[in-house]
Design an enzyme around this catalytic site. Structure first.
Site, PDB file in Angstrom:
ATOM      1  N   VAL A 149       0.829  -1.207   0.000  1.00  0.00           N
ATOM      2  CA  VAL A 149       0.000   0.000   0.000  1.00  0.00           C
ATOM      3  C   VAL A 149       0.860   1.253   0.000  1.00  0.00           C
ATOM      4  O   VAL A 149       0.633   2.183  -0.775  1.00  0.00           O
ATOM      5  CB  VAL A 149      -0.952   0.003   1.210  1.00  0.00           C
ATOM      6  CG1 VAL A 149      -1.743   1.320   1.267  1.00  0.00           C
ATOM      7  CG2 VAL A 149      -1.900  -1.184   1.148  1.00  0.00           C
ATOM      8  N   ARG A 206      11.388  -0.648   7.611  1.00  0.00           N
ATOM      9  CA  ARG A 206      12.189  -1.552   8.430  1.00  0.00           C
ATOM     10  C   ARG A 206      13.438  -2.017   7.693  1.00  0.00           C
ATOM     11  O   ARG A 206      14.457  -2.283   8.307  1.00  0.00           O
ATOM     12  CB  ARG A 206      11.349  -2.763   8.836  1.00  0.00           C
ATOM     13  CG  ARG A 206      10.302  -2.468   9.906  1.00  0.00           C
ATOM     14  CD  ARG A 206       9.585  -3.716  10.350  1.00  0.00           C
ATOM     15  NE  ARG A 206       8.832  -4.328   9.263  1.00  0.00           N
ATOM     16  CZ  ARG A 206       8.155  -5.466   9.358  1.00  0.00           C
ATOM     17  NH1 ARG A 206       8.161  -6.127  10.503  1.00  0.00           N
ATOM     18  NH2 ARG A 206       7.492  -5.962   8.330  1.00  0.00           N
ATOM     19  N   GLU A 255     -10.388   6.362   5.995  1.00  0.00           N
ATOM     20  CA  GLU A 255     -11.264   5.711   5.018  1.00  0.00           C
ATOM     21  C   GLU A 255     -10.723   4.353   4.598  1.00  0.00           C
ATOM     22  O   GLU A 255     -11.487   3.397   4.377  1.00  0.00           O
ATOM     23  CB  GLU A 255     -11.436   6.604   3.789  1.00  0.00           C
ATOM     24  CG  GLU A 255     -12.408   6.075   2.757  1.00  0.00           C
ATOM     25  CD  GLU A 255     -13.842   6.073   3.248  1.00  0.00           C
ATOM     26  OE1 GLU A 255     -14.405   4.962   3.378  1.00  0.00           O
ATOM     27  OE2 GLU A 255     -14.390   7.160   3.500  1.00  0.00           O
ATOM     28  N   GLY A 292     -11.313  -1.114   1.800  1.00  0.00           N
ATOM     29  CA  GLY A 292     -10.428  -0.692   0.725  1.00  0.00           C
ATOM     30  C   GLY A 292     -10.857   0.577   0.019  1.00  0.00           C
ATOM     31  O   GLY A 292     -10.999   1.631   0.630  1.00  0.00           O
ATOM     32  N   LYS A 324     -13.333  -4.052  11.638  1.00  0.00           N
ATOM     33  CA  LYS A 324     -14.063  -3.158  10.745  1.00  0.00           C
ATOM     34  C   LYS A 324     -15.478  -2.925  11.253  1.00  0.00           C
ATOM     35  O   LYS A 324     -16.012  -1.814  11.159  1.00  0.00           O
ATOM     36  CB  LYS A 324     -14.071  -3.744   9.331  1.00  0.00           C
ATOM     37  CG  LYS A 324     -12.684  -3.838   8.710  1.00  0.00           C
ATOM     38  CD  LYS A 324     -12.676  -4.645   7.429  1.00  0.00           C
ATOM     39  CE  LYS A 324     -11.277  -4.746   6.849  1.00  0.00           C
ATOM     40  NZ  LYS A 324     -11.227  -5.597   5.640  1.00  0.00           N
ATOM     41  N   GLY A 328      -5.997  -4.739  -1.445  1.00  0.00           N
ATOM     42  CA  GLY A 328      -5.022  -4.598  -2.518  1.00  0.00           C
ATOM     43  C   GLY A 328      -4.348  -3.244  -2.495  1.00  0.00           C
ATOM     44  O   GLY A 328      -4.891  -2.276  -1.948  1.00  0.00           O
TER      45      GLY A 328
END
Length: 430
Positions: free
Chosen positions: A17, A48, A131, A136, A207, A306
């Site tokens: 992402v 990282r 959001e 997604g 969620k 995704g």
């Protein structure tokens, strides 16, 4: 007139992402600037593994010291896409304390500590937008928080996890068993190597907590959400569902009680009629059905996970927060004024589908019906099949509380003629 001095943005995390967020910020820089009213500049990226090649990102911006990055004091927005509880919680709090607003996709953290994070944001006059934390790319939180702010939302019913929907859809369409469908999802990249968070409902529960809190103006934490995974769903359950004109989905359900005095939030597999819009949601897609007093029934549909879809939601929040920065304003914060109690699962009223293994002899159905009647659970339909001394008895109830159904099942198990309870599943979406 456009401001020439750029708004500075730091990115915490640069995985699937985060990389996509950085790419869009670069390739669509002119469009973003025109929409915001000022250019945006990627001022730093905390990771990282600094040695990993990240196409399109200046290596000079990359750092492993996320704390130092958010403490810079000149940042306008911090985008957090690292996930988990810590160090994300501390980094977000530190960003607020040092003058930055925050855009996050961290559903687990928001479900657990959203109220505390909102409080810190408000204390420092900064925005907290998220959001991307639910469904997604599907615009859902902003419509609930802003577009429906003048309405009364009564129910939010949805498929909010693409992995589980892919698995259940495969079981429904091909007749595959759970493990076979999971293996296919893993091979195609829809399921993680460890799919526990998805298939056991943890992801959907986080969620659901976020959605319930926004929809009902009430603080709902992850611990308030009833959670039941889908690993016990079988091909036989799908066969029974088809005989009822239903399919099976893992649903997140947030409801206001009929008297308006409490709310519930839950995640579990459920049979849903094929005529319901959610029944046609296939593959790894998400969809959420919202019911309100004035607007009526609304459905939000699209890719729920995704890199690109999630980045789209992140960038939408980034534009909104940057616009607020230019006008020294903040957007909507936490709205928990209703402070409604969250009821337990035992108080939830719904239909149930119960499959029993019973002895194939006279009087069994009468015994079973008596147990249901004694516990105040009304039977809608009964179907019985059997041979060679064994039988399958499928009972579908009218609406009853979970507590009543639990007592009924416990009593059924004590009958000598009941060999076992093959499955229990709720029926939703009427």
């Amino acid at each position: 007139m456009m401001r020439t001095r750029p708004l500075k943005v730091a990115l915490l995390g640069c995985g699937v992402v985060g990389t996509e967020v950085a790419r869009i910020m670069t390739t669509h820089a002119d469009d973003l600037a025109a929409r915001i009213g000022a250019p945006v500049e990627l001022a730093g990226v905390a990771v990282r593994r600094p040695d990993k090649v990240r196409e399109g990102i200046d290596p000079a911006l990359v750092t492993t010291d996320a704390t130092a990055l958010v403490k810079r004091g000149d940042l306008d927005v911090v985008v957090e896409v690292i996930g988990g509880i810590e160090p994300a919680r501390t980094l977000i709090t530190t960003a607020f304390e040092h003058g930055a607003s925050v855009v996050s996709a961290n559903k687990a953290l928001l479900a657990q500590d959203g109220a505390a994070l909102h409080a810190v944001a408000e204390e420092h006059g900064r925005d907290l937008y998220y959001e991307a934390a639910v469904a997604g790319a599907i615009p859902l939180i902003r419509p609930l928080r802003e577009s429906l702010a003048g309405d009364k939302v009564n129910r939010v019913l949805g498929i909010v996890n693409g992995t589980t929907n892919f698995i259940l859809d495969a079981m429904d369409s091909t007749g595959a068993g759970y493990q076979e469908a999971l293996d296919e999802a893993t091979a195609l990249g829809y399921a993680e190597a460890d799919p526990t968070a998805d298939v056991e409902g943890f992801d959907a529960a986080a969620k659901a907590a976020i959605l319930a809190g926004i929809a009902f103006h009430t603080r709902v934490r992850l611990d308030d959400v009833y959670r039941e995974g889908m690993t016990e769903v079988t091909a036989a359950d799908f066969a029974s569902a088809k005989e009822m004109g239903c399919t099976i989905k893992l649903l997140a359900i947030c409801e206001r009680a009929a008297d308006g005095g409490s709310v519930t939030a839950r995640v579990h597999p459920a049979m849903i009629p094929l005529t319901h819009p959610l029944a046609s949601v296939r593959g790894a897609y998400n969809a959420v059905f919202v019911e309100s007093d004035a607007a009526g029934q609304l459905m939000f549909y699209g890719p729920g996970a995704g890199g690109s879809p999630t980045a789209s939601a992140v960038l939408g929040d980034l534009v909104a927060v940057c616009r607020n920065r230019l006008t020294n304003a903040t957007g909507p914060g936490e709205s928990a004024y209703a402070a409604l109690p969250v009821s337990s699962m035992g108080e939830v009223v719904t239909r149930h589908h119960i499959s029993l293994d019973v002895a194939d002899k006279p009087g069994v159905l009468a015994q079973v019906a008596t147990v249901f009647a004694e516990h105040g659970v009304s039977i809608d339909t009964v179907r019985q099949q059997g041979k060679d001394g064994e039988a399958s008895l499928v009972v579908v109830t009218h609406r009853a509380s979970d507590a009543s159904l639990t007592g009924t099942v416990e009593a059924l198990r004590k009958l000598d003629t009941v060999r076992g309870v093959a499955s229990i599943m709720r029926v939703e979406g009427e």
